[in-house]
Design an enzyme around this catalytic site. Structure first.
Site, PDB file in Angstrom:
ATOM      1  N   CYS A  88     -12.161  -2.536   4.912  1.00 47.14           N
ATOM      2  CA  CYS A  88     -11.738  -3.841   4.409  1.00 47.14           C
ATOM      3  C   CYS A  88     -12.607  -4.179   3.202  1.00 47.14           C
ATOM      4  O   CYS A  88     -13.839  -4.298   3.332  1.00 47.14           O
ATOM      5  CB  CYS A  88     -11.887  -4.895   5.498  1.00 47.14           C
ATOM      6  SG  CYS A  88     -11.299  -6.495   4.949  1.00 47.14           S
ATOM      7  N   HIS A  90     -12.512  -6.958   1.010  1.00 44.43           N
ATOM      8  CA  HIS A  90     -13.084  -8.319   0.961  1.00 44.43           C
ATOM      9  C   HIS A  90     -14.103  -8.459   2.082  1.00 44.43           C
ATOM     10  O   HIS A  90     -15.127  -9.133   1.932  1.00 44.43           O
ATOM     11  CB  HIS A  90     -11.978  -9.385   1.075  1.00 44.43           C
ATOM     12  CG  HIS A  90     -11.749  -9.871   2.473  1.00 44.43           C
ATOM     13  ND1 HIS A  90     -10.806  -9.326   3.318  1.00 44.43           N
ATOM     14  CD2 HIS A  90     -12.396 -10.811   3.212  1.00 44.43           C
ATOM     15  CE1 HIS A  90     -10.875  -9.926   4.499  1.00 44.43           C
ATOM     16  NE2 HIS A  90     -11.826 -10.834   4.457  1.00 44.43           N
ATOM     17  N   HIS A 208       0.397  -2.814   5.668  1.00 40.49           N
ATOM     18  CA  HIS A 208       0.119  -3.788   4.609  1.00 40.49           C
ATOM     19  C   HIS A 208       1.205  -3.652   3.537  1.00 40.49           C
ATOM     20  O   HIS A 208       1.490  -2.539   3.083  1.00 40.49           O
ATOM     21  CB  HIS A 208      -1.238  -3.522   3.949  1.00 40.49           C
ATOM     22  CG  HIS A 208      -2.412  -3.816   4.835  1.00 40.49           C
ATOM     23  ND1 HIS A 208      -2.788  -3.002   5.867  1.00 40.49           N
ATOM     24  CD2 HIS A 208      -3.308  -4.841   4.805  1.00 40.49           C
ATOM     25  CE1 HIS A 208      -3.865  -3.515   6.452  1.00 40.49           C
ATOM     26  NE2 HIS A 208      -4.201  -4.630   5.829  1.00 40.49           N
ATOM     27  N   ASP A 233      -3.150 -12.188   2.492  1.00 45.46           N
ATOM     28  CA  ASP A 233      -4.528 -12.067   2.046  1.00 45.46           C
ATOM     29  C   ASP A 233      -4.779 -13.084   0.932  1.00 45.46           C
ATOM     30  O   ASP A 233      -4.101 -13.073  -0.095  1.00 45.46           O
ATOM     31  CB  ASP A 233      -4.776 -10.634   1.537  1.00 45.46           C
ATOM     32  CG  ASP A 233      -6.251 -10.301   1.419  1.00 45.46           C
ATOM     33  OD1 ASP A 233      -7.057 -11.244   1.274  1.00 45.46           O
ATOM     34  OD2 ASP A 233      -6.584  -9.107   1.449  1.00 45.46           O
ATOM     35  N   CYS A 237      -7.345  -8.374  -2.146  1.00 44.04           N
ATOM     36  CA  CYS A 237      -7.305  -7.245  -1.211  1.00 44.04           C
ATOM     37  C   CYS A 237      -7.967  -5.992  -1.815  1.00 44.04           C
ATOM     38  O   CYS A 237      -7.386  -5.311  -2.663  1.00 44.04           O
ATOM     39  CB  CYS A 237      -5.870  -6.919  -0.786  1.00 44.04           C
ATOM     40  SG  CYS A 237      -5.832  -5.818   0.633  1.00 44.04           S
ATOM     41  N   GLY A 238      -9.162  -5.712  -1.321  1.00 47.15           N
ATOM     42  CA  GLY A 238      -9.921  -4.571  -1.862  1.00 47.15           C
ATOM     43  C   GLY A 238      -9.264  -3.236  -1.592  1.00 47.15           C
ATOM     44  O   GLY A 238      -9.193  -2.374  -2.485  1.00 47.15           O
ATOM     45  N   THR A 239      -8.769  -3.048  -0.361  1.00 47.54           N
ATOM     46  CA  THR A 239      -8.135  -1.761  -0.056  1.00 47.54           C
ATOM     47  C   THR A 239      -6.771  -1.665  -0.757  1.00 47.54           C
ATOM     48  O   THR A 239      -6.371  -0.578  -1.186  1.00 47.54           O
ATOM     49  CB  THR A 239      -7.996  -1.552   1.467  1.00 47.54           C
ATOM     50  OG1 THR A 239      -7.397  -2.713   2.042  1.00 47.54           O
ATOM     51  CG2 THR A 239      -9.352  -1.309   2.114  1.00 47.54           C
TER      52      THR A 239
END
Ligand code: PYC
Length: 310
Positions: A88, A90, A208, A233, A237-239
């Site tokens: 994750c 964030h 997602h 989110d 969203c980092g991923t």
């Protein structure tokens, strides 16, 4: 009565609840093995920490664990209202900010062990955090799926630590006031992918959905990301941004080191770049988190909702 110490933060509006000390004993194996133990024996704890009445569907939990390698700063297992996350972005920024708040780390490079691999992070002098994510890649390009009530929708399937279906040509307006419609649309895509048995590598569930649009005012792109438990989110969203970078790299649309500014549906931003090692794409995501609360969760055995409302 059981208690556990927590610190809450938010990264671009998306909350992370770091469990500092818990009554769990998930063992000492790899983080992937410990996640397995957590899932099988302690799923009640996941629900107690993030679900109502103590939490809500938007909270991502982060269980701090002893890392296998003592030179790492922490091990972490991420979870949400419906299950577990491989990585994750964030949340990692939230964990780093929390460790700094607790005085456990200083600015510099820190390695964090997750169930999907080791992530190198950097706590910058100004408090921002860069996450050097695991290798990210596009699994399939321009896959079409029939969405009930909307027709055919085409997107890329990519891995950035979680599985994403990334759609540009969606006909939706990515504006905050359309969040309920965007949620419904993205959820239908998620259901249709599952029904049509369209998956990530090795049959992995794509949980997602990332709707993208051109950015403005210095942002390269704006997104709306729907998470596995049907909450959107608040952060970019980092991923998801990592998955997007993998697609841009595969299409030759972004060079290594070039900055990509990803804006979320509520206007928060991450700066992202990638580097190539071997033939792999390694994204780096920079963002900022703020601590919002420090406290103890109390699990009272008399409370009929002590395990959360799931
Ligand atoms: O930032 O990677 C992320 C993330 C995943 C789910 C919510 N945020």
């Amino acid at each position: 009565m059981q208690e556990c110490a927590i610190v809450d933060s938010h990264t671009g509006g998306e909350p992370t609840r770091v469990v500092i000390a818990s009554p769990l004993e998930p063992g000492f194996g790899s983080l992937a093995e410990r996640l397995q133990v957590f899932r099988e024996r302690y799923d009640w704890f996941r629900s107690a920490v993030v679900n109502e009445p103590r939490g809500s569907e938007i909270i991502v939990g982060a269980l701090l664990c002893e890392p296998q390698d003592p030179s790492y700063s922490a091990g972490v297992i991420f979870f949400n209202n419906v299950g577990y996350l491989g990585m994750c972005g964030h949340g990692t920024i939230g964990v780093m900010t929390t460790l700094a708040y607790l005085g456990r780390i200083k600015p510099g490079r820190h390695r964090i062990e997750t169930p999907v691999g080791v992530v190198t992070t950097e706590l910058l002098e100004d408090g921002r955090v860069t996450v050097h994510n695991i290798a990210s890649y596009r699994h399939a390009k321009q896959v079409s799926v029939e969405i009930e009530g909307y027709g055919s929708v085409t997107g890329d399937i990519a891995w950035g630590g979680n599985w994403f279906f990334l759609v540009e040509d969606h006909g939706q307006k990515l504006h905050e006031e359309h969040i309920p419609q965007l949620t419904e649309f993205a959820w239908r895509i998620r259901e249709a992918l599952e029904r049509s048995e369209i998956t990530g590598a090795n049959g992995a569930l794509i949980d997602h959905i990332d709707l993208l649009a051109p950015g403005s005012h210095g942002a390269s792109s704006k997104n709306f990301v729907l998470c596995p438990g049907k909450a959107y989110d608040r952060s970019p969203c980092g991923t998801g941004t990592s998955a997007k970078l993998a697609c841009l790299a595969a299409d030759g649309k972004l060079k290594p080191g070039e900055v990509w500014v990803q804006e979320s549906i509520i206007g928060s931003r991450f700066q992202a770049t990638y580097r190539i090692e071997g033939d792999q794409v390694y994204p780096s995501i920079t963002g900022e988190a703020f601590v919002t609360l420090e406290g103890r969760l109390i699990l009272d055995e008399r409370d009929p909702f002590k395990w959360g409302i799931s």
